[in-house]
Write a protein that holds these residues in place. Structure first.
Motif, PDB file in Angstrom:
ATOM      1  N   ALA A 179      35.663  22.389  40.216  1.00 20.89           N
ATOM      2  CA  ALA A 179      37.090  22.347  40.095  1.00 20.89           C
ATOM      3  C   ALA A 179      38.180  21.429  40.750  1.00 20.89           C
ATOM      4  N   SER A 180      37.596  20.534  41.432  1.00 20.95           N
ATOM      5  CA  SER A 180      38.021  19.186  41.914  1.00 20.95           C
ATOM      6  C   SER A 180      38.763  18.464  40.440  1.00 20.95           C
ATOM      7  N   TYR A 181      37.914  18.434  39.273  1.00 22.05           N
ATOM      8  CA  TYR A 181      37.454  17.335  38.493  1.00 22.05           C
ATOM      9  C   TYR A 181      38.540  17.680  37.069  1.00 22.05           C
ATOM     10  N   ILE A 182      38.899  19.370  37.111  1.00 18.95           N
ATOM     11  CA  ILE A 182      39.870  20.190  36.495  1.00 18.95           C
ATOM     12  C   ILE A 182      41.468  19.557  36.646  1.00 18.95           C
ATOM     13  N   LEU A 183      41.717  19.385  38.345  1.00 19.42           N
ATOM     14  CA  LEU A 183      42.677  18.934  39.108  1.00 19.42           C
ATOM     15  C   LEU A 183      42.958  17.265  38.857  1.00 19.42           C
ATOM     16  N   LEU A 184      41.806  16.560  38.601  1.00 19.97           N
ATOM     17  CA  LEU A 184      41.970  15.566  38.597  1.00 19.97           C
ATOM     18  C   LEU A 184      42.507  14.845  36.817  1.00 19.97           C
ATOM     19  N   ALA A 185      41.725  15.293  36.589  1.00 20.45           N
ATOM     20  CA  ALA A 185      41.473  15.149  34.993  1.00 20.45           C
ATOM     21  C   ALA A 185      43.047  14.899  34.575  1.00 20.45           C
ATOM     22  N   GLY A 186      43.905  16.675  34.810  1.00 20.51           N
ATOM     23  CA  GLY A 186      44.860  16.159  34.011  1.00 20.51           C
ATOM     24  C   GLY A 186      46.008  14.968  34.809  1.00 20.51           C
ATOM     25  N   SER A 187      45.704  15.194  35.931  1.00 23.33           N
ATOM     26  CA  SER A 187      46.194  14.069  36.298  1.00 23.33           C
ATOM     27  C   SER A 187      46.241  12.654  35.982  1.00 23.33           C
ATOM     28  N   LEU A 188      44.883  12.347  36.159  1.00 21.44           N
ATOM     29  CA  LEU A 188      44.700  10.734  35.163  1.00 21.44           C
ATOM     30  C   LEU A 188      45.055  10.744  33.997  1.00 21.44           C
ATOM     31  N   GLY A 189      45.381  12.075  33.307  1.00 14.88           N
ATOM     32  CA  GLY A 189      45.583  12.177  32.051  1.00 14.88           C
ATOM     33  C   GLY A 189      46.983  11.790  31.752  1.00 14.88           C
ATOM     34  N   ARG A 190      47.420  12.298  32.519  1.00 10.85           N
ATOM     35  CA  ARG A 190      49.133  12.398  32.288  1.00 10.85           C
ATOM     36  C   ARG A 190      49.546  10.845  33.157  1.00 10.85           C
ATOM     37  N   ARG A 191      48.911   9.707  33.461  1.00  7.51           N
ATOM     38  CA  ARG A 191      49.026   8.915  33.909  1.00  7.51           C
ATOM     39  C   ARG A 191      48.654   7.790  33.604  1.00  7.51           C
ATOM     40  N   SER A 192      47.357   7.240  32.885  1.00  9.59           N
ATOM     41  CA  SER A 192      47.260   6.330  32.313  1.00  9.59           C
ATOM     42  C   SER A 192      47.433   6.982  30.333  1.00  9.59           C
ATOM     43  N   GLN A 193      46.537   5.921  29.529  1.00 10.50           N
ATOM     44  CA  GLN A 193      47.154   5.491  28.104  1.00 10.50           C
ATOM     45  C   GLN A 193      45.524   5.028  27.550  1.00 10.50           C
ATOM     46  N   GLY A 194      45.624   6.293  26.339  1.00 10.99           N
ATOM     47  CA  GLY A 194      44.322   6.169  25.379  1.00 10.99           C
ATOM     48  C   GLY A 194      43.033   6.702  26.279  1.00 10.99           C
ATOM     49  N   LEU A 195      42.388   6.293  26.813  1.00 10.29           N
ATOM     50  CA  LEU A 195      40.570   6.352  27.697  1.00 10.29           C
ATOM     51  C   LEU A 195      40.719   5.437  29.157  1.00 10.29           C
ATOM     52  N   ASP A 196      41.847   5.430  29.548  1.00  5.81           N
ATOM     53  CA  ASP A 196      41.466   3.643  30.393  1.00  5.81           C
ATOM     54  C   ASP A 196      41.369   4.536  31.445  1.00  5.81           C
ATOM     55  N   GLY A 197      41.924   5.352  32.162  1.00  7.64           N
ATOM     56  CA  GLY A 197      41.571   6.565  33.226  1.00  7.64           C
ATOM     57  C   GLY A 197      40.285   7.184  33.354  1.00  7.64           C
ATOM     58  N   LEU A 198      39.694   7.689  32.565  1.00  4.73           N
ATOM     59  CA  LEU A 198      38.129   7.704  32.227  1.00  4.73           C
ATOM     60  C   LEU A 198      37.413   7.032  32.331  1.00  4.73           C
ATOM     61  N   SER A 222      28.525  12.094  28.490  1.00  5.25           N
ATOM     62  CA  SER A 222      29.715  12.111  28.956  1.00  5.25           C
ATOM     63  C   SER A 222      30.751  11.498  27.849  1.00  5.25           C
ATOM     64  N   VAL A 223      30.489  10.719  27.425  1.00  2.00           N
ATOM     65  CA  VAL A 223      31.506   9.980  26.190  1.00  2.00           C
ATOM     66  C   VAL A 223      32.145  10.660  25.797  1.00  2.00           C
ATOM     67  N   ILE A 224      31.489  12.085  24.869  1.00  2.00           N
ATOM     68  CA  ILE A 224      32.034  12.438  23.774  1.00  2.00           C
ATOM     69  C   ILE A 224      32.415  13.617  24.907  1.00  2.00           C
ATOM     70  N   PRO A 225      32.043  14.582  25.671  1.00  2.00           N
ATOM     71  CA  PRO A 225      33.033  16.134  26.278  1.00  2.00           C
ATOM     72  C   PRO A 225      33.804  15.314  27.274  1.00  2.00           C
ATOM     73  N   TYR A 226      33.689  15.048  28.002  1.00  2.00           N
ATOM     74  CA  TYR A 226      34.796  14.287  28.876  1.00  2.00           C
ATOM     75  C   TYR A 226      36.067  13.531  28.015  1.00  2.00           C
ATOM     76  N   SER A 227      36.064  12.668  27.164  1.00  2.00           N
ATOM     77  CA  SER A 227      37.201  12.390  26.280  1.00  2.00           C
ATOM     78  C   SER A 227      36.928  12.851  25.373  1.00  2.00           C
ATOM     79  N   CYS A 228      36.614  13.993  24.723  1.00  2.00           N
ATOM     80  CA  CYS A 228      37.812  15.420  24.119  1.00  2.00           C
ATOM     81  C   CYS A 228      38.282  16.235  25.352  1.00  2.00           C
ATOM     82  N   GLU A 229      37.810  16.140  26.480  1.00  2.00           N
ATOM     83  CA  GLU A 229      38.555  16.619  27.346  1.00  2.00           C
ATOM     84  C   GLU A 229      39.604  16.411  28.008  1.00  2.00           C
ATOM     85  N   LEU A 230      39.477  14.877  28.900  1.00  2.15           N
ATOM     86  CA  LEU A 230      41.238  14.833  29.013  1.00  2.15           C
ATOM     87  C   LEU A 230      42.242  14.185  27.648  1.00  2.15           C
ATOM     88  N   VAL A 231      41.780  13.883  26.229  1.00  2.00           N
ATOM     89  CA  VAL A 231      42.520  14.041  25.360  1.00  2.00           C
ATOM     90  C   VAL A 231      43.242  15.680  25.563  1.00  2.00           C
TER      91      VAL A 231
END
Length: 288
Positions: free
Chosen positions: A151-170, A215-224
């Motif tokens: 649950a924490s990951y879902i909230l923070l991933a959305g915020s991280l995606g808006r604060r970073s470009q591409g896969l930088d934040g991930l 990790s690489v494939i799913p989290y990249s997909c989800e972050l985007v």
């Protein structure tokens, strides 16, 4: 280039992460779950840093706090669920873990009536507990901890995606997760002789494969995807995780669930869809 469909990206991530989890569990006779999680995280960190080449320049203190929080939730979520995988079947562990994002969806609805979905999910979990094969309590607790971190990951991933470009934040978050888990790995090396596994080329190769798949494939997909999709829609799609985990357990590990356990999985999936469907609208894309 056209934007990839966020729905397709999330579905790819689901299939990849559960397939990787199945492969990881086949290694638990040779190395500890902590070692596999560390190999998974360090692989993803190396690959993502090489691709994204992230920089800390120009990031505010708030941005860095989000990165650290995201990395901490990512690392603890992975560590806890792998500890659970060692003790209970894959499909059951993910079903219990899913209580975390389900609770997040219900809390976000602000509708008292939606508490019925929590009750339905609770019935599913009770059914798991009443099944003839008693569940390992420690495994269940690890799955619940992983759910809270999810649950924490879902909230923070959305915020991280808006604060970073591409896969930088991930990439930065993966580095944080790896660093935070390293002390636990060192304990494993001293107490459980995990160093032998780290010297085995087969373990290193499979650990790297798990890192890419889980990790690489799913989290990249989800972050985007989370840049252009509402958290509620994301929650609906993620409702498929318990079924995907059960299927991966069956195909990769030969773990079979009883009819009652499949019914319990179905209850949790139905509860998640019911809790999120009324809020399921796509958000406008975040400007580049």
């Amino acid at each position: 280039m056209p934007r990839p469909s966020p729905v397709v990206l999330v579905l790819i991530g689901i299939a990849s992460v559960q397939g990787g989890a199945g492969i990881a569990k086949t290694l638990f006779d040779d190395v500890t779950p902590t070692t596999i999680v560390w190999l998974r995280l360090v692989t993803s960190a190396l690959v993502l840093v090489a691709i994204a080449r992230p920089s800390l320049r120009g990031r505010s203190r708030r941005d860095l706090l989000v990165v650290v929080g995201y990395g901490a939730s990512l690392g603890l979520m992975n560590w806890a669920i792998y500890q659970s995988f060692q003790r209970i079947p894959l499909g059951i562990a993910v079903t219990i873990e899913f209580i975390g994002p389900l609770t997040l969806a219900v809390l976000g609805s602000r509708r008292l009536a939606d508490l019925r979905w929590v009750a339905l999910a609770g019935v599913g979990v009770v059914l798991l507990g009443l099944e003839r094969t008693a569940l390992d309590l420690v495994g269940v607790l690890y799955a619940l901890l992983a759910g809270a971190m999810w649950a924490s990951y879902i909230l923070l991933a959305g915020s991280l995606g808006r604060r970073s470009q591409g896969l930088d934040g991930l990439a930065l978050g993966s580095v944080v997760a790896t660093v935070l888990l390293t002390p636990a790995l060192l304990v494993d090396v001293v107490v459980h002789d995990a160093g032998d596994g780290l010297a085995d080329p087969r373990i290193l190769l499979l650990g790297a494969a798990v890192g890419l798949l889980s990790s690489v494939i799913p989290y990249s997909c989800e972050l985007v995807a989370l840049r252009t999709i509402a958290p509620a829609v994301f929650g609906i799609l993620m409702s498929l995780e318990p079924a995907a985990a059960a299927l991966a357990g069956l195909l990769v590990l030969g773990e079979t669930l009883s009819a009652v356990q499949w019914l319990a999985v179905g209850f949790v999936i139905a509860a998640s869809i019911g809790a999120t469907r009324r809020r399921g609208t796509l958000a406008d894309p975040v400007p580049d």
